[in-house]
Design an enzyme around this catalytic site. Structure first.
Site, PDB file in Angstrom:
ATOM      1  N   TYR A  76      -1.055  -4.283  11.701  1.00 38.47           N
ATOM      2  CA  TYR A  76      -0.732  -4.883  10.479  1.00 38.47           C
ATOM      3  C   TYR A  76      -1.831  -6.074  10.083  1.00 38.47           C
ATOM      4  CZ  TYR A  76       2.070  -8.496   7.498  1.00 38.47           C
ATOM      5  OH  TYR A  76       2.274  -9.220   6.555  1.00 38.47           O
ATOM      6  N   LYS A 124      -0.623  -1.360   8.216  1.00 37.72           N
ATOM      7  CA  LYS A 124      -0.211  -1.944   6.754  1.00 37.72           C
ATOM      8  C   LYS A 124      -1.592  -2.868   6.583  1.00 37.72           C
ATOM      9  CE  LYS A 124       2.596  -5.498   4.845  1.00 37.72           C
ATOM     10  NZ  LYS A 124       3.616  -6.441   4.840  1.00 37.72           N
TER      11      LYS A 124
END
Length: 298
Positions: A138, A167
C-alpha cells in the site's frame, strides 16, 4: 496461488462508533450490506478511512469477526495493516488470516523513513509470515511522507511469491503506470488509490480501485468499473466526472472526517470520527450536502 479475486471496487470500510467511541455493531453490519448491495467487489478492513490508527489492537478481532460474519463469504475481505514495527505487522497479518481474511494489505511504516533495504526486508518478513495468502503493498506517500520506491516494489514482486499486487495512492499517474509496466510479467495487480483517478488507472492497466467514496455512494463508484470492463468507456468516464466534485469537496475537511460526514448525510449511521477529529464545521457540511444534491444523491 489464486489472485483472480483481486479486482474491482474495494472500499476501506468506515468504523461506525457510538458517542462513547465503542464499535457500533449494528451500524457496521448495515454498512457492510449497504455496500454489497451497491455492487462492491471486496472490503478492506482497517484502511486509512477506517481510522486504523485510532484503534486499539484488542478491538480489531471484534471488528473482524463482525465483518466476516456479515459478509458471509459473499465478497473477499482484506486485512489492512498500518503499524510501524515489523513484528506487530506480522502479528496483525496472522490475526487477519486467523479470522478468514482473503488477503493482506500493508502500508509502508509511518514516521520513519526506512532505507530501500530496510523497507524491502520489512515487507518480505510480513509476507513470509503468511505465505499462503496474497499480500498487497500500500503506497501512500501523502500520509507516510515518502513513497515505496519502484525498485523495491519490482524486487519484491519478482522474488516474494505471495506479494502479488499493490494499492497506489500516490496520485501520480506516471508512478502508477510504472508499477504496472515494470511488474506486468509476473501478473502483478495494481489497484488505484485515488478515487478521482479510477478511470485513468483502469485505462493504463489497473485491475480496480480502493475507494473511500464507495462507503457512501457505492452504486456510482462501482458503475465506473462496471462500465469500463463492459467496454462502455464513455459512460465510465461520465460516471468518473460525476464522482470527482463530490470527492474533491472532501479535501476542505480535516482528514478523514468527510467520509463519515458524507455517509451520515446519505442516511448511514457512521457516527462521529474518533477524537481529536471532529465532524466538519457547519459551512463545510453544507458544502458537502450541496455536492450530493447536485449529483442527485440526496
Amino acid at each position: 496461488m489464486n489472485t483472480d479475486f483481486i479486482k474491482g471496487i474495494i472500499p476501506p470500510i468506515i468504523t461506525p462508533i457510538t458517542a462513547d467511541e465503542k464499535i457500533d455493531e449494528g451500524a457496521l453490519r448495515e454498512q457492510i450490506n449497504f455496500m454489497i448491495e451497491g455492487g462492491i467487489d471486496g472490503i478492506l478492513a482497517f484502511g486509512s478511512n477506517g481510522e486504523f490508527y485510532m484503534l486499539e489492537e484488542e478491538e480489531m478481532p471484534e471488528i473482524l469477526k463482525i465483518i466476516m460474519d456479515e459478509t458471509k463469504g459473499r465478497i473477499p475481505v482484506y486485512m489492512g495493516i498500518g503499524a510501524i514495527r515489523t513484528s506487530k505487522c506480522v502479528r496483525l497479518a496472522k490475526l487477519g488470516i486467523k479470522h478468514g481474511a482473503s488477503g493482506v494489505s500493508v502500508l509502508q511504516p509511518m514516521f520513519l523513513k526506512p532505507s530501500d533495504d530496510e523497507l524491502h526486508d520489512h515487507f518480505k518478513t510480513i509476507a513470509c509470515a503468511v505465505p499462503d495468502v496474497p499480500v498487497l503493498l500500500y503506497n501512500n506517500p501523502g500520509r507516510t511522507g515518502y513513497p515505496i520506491p519502484q525498485a523495491v516494489v519490482e524486487k519484491l514482486a519478482h522474488t516474494v511469491s505471495n506479494i502479488v499486487g499493490m494499492k497506489d495512492s500516490s496520485g501520480d499517474m506516471t508512478e502508477t503506470m510504472e508499477f504496472i509496466r515494470r511488474n506486468k510479467d509476473v501478473g502483478f495487480k495494481v489497484l488505484a488509490g485515488k478515487d478521482t483517478l479510477i478511470y485513468s488507472s483502469l485505462d493504463i492497466g489497473a485491475v480496480g480501485a480502493v475507494c473511500t467514496t464507495a462507503n457512501y455512494m457505492p452504486e456510482l463508484v462501482c458503475s465506473i468499473y462496471r462500465k469500463f470492463i463492459q467496454g462502455d468507456k464513455a459512460a465510465a468516464l461520465e460516471a468518473q466526472f460525476k464522482l470527482n466534485p463530490i470527492r474533491l469537496a472532501m479535501d476542505k475537511s480535516s482528514f478523514p472526517v468527510a467520509t463519515k460526514d458524507y455517509a451520515n448525510l446519505r442516511g448511514r449511521k457512521a457516527g462521529a470520527p474518533y477524537l481529536p477529529n471532529k465532524c466538519s464545521p457547519p459551512a463545510q457540511m453544507e458544502n458537502l450536502r450541496m455536492e450530493l444534491e447536485k449529483a442527485g444523491l440526496l
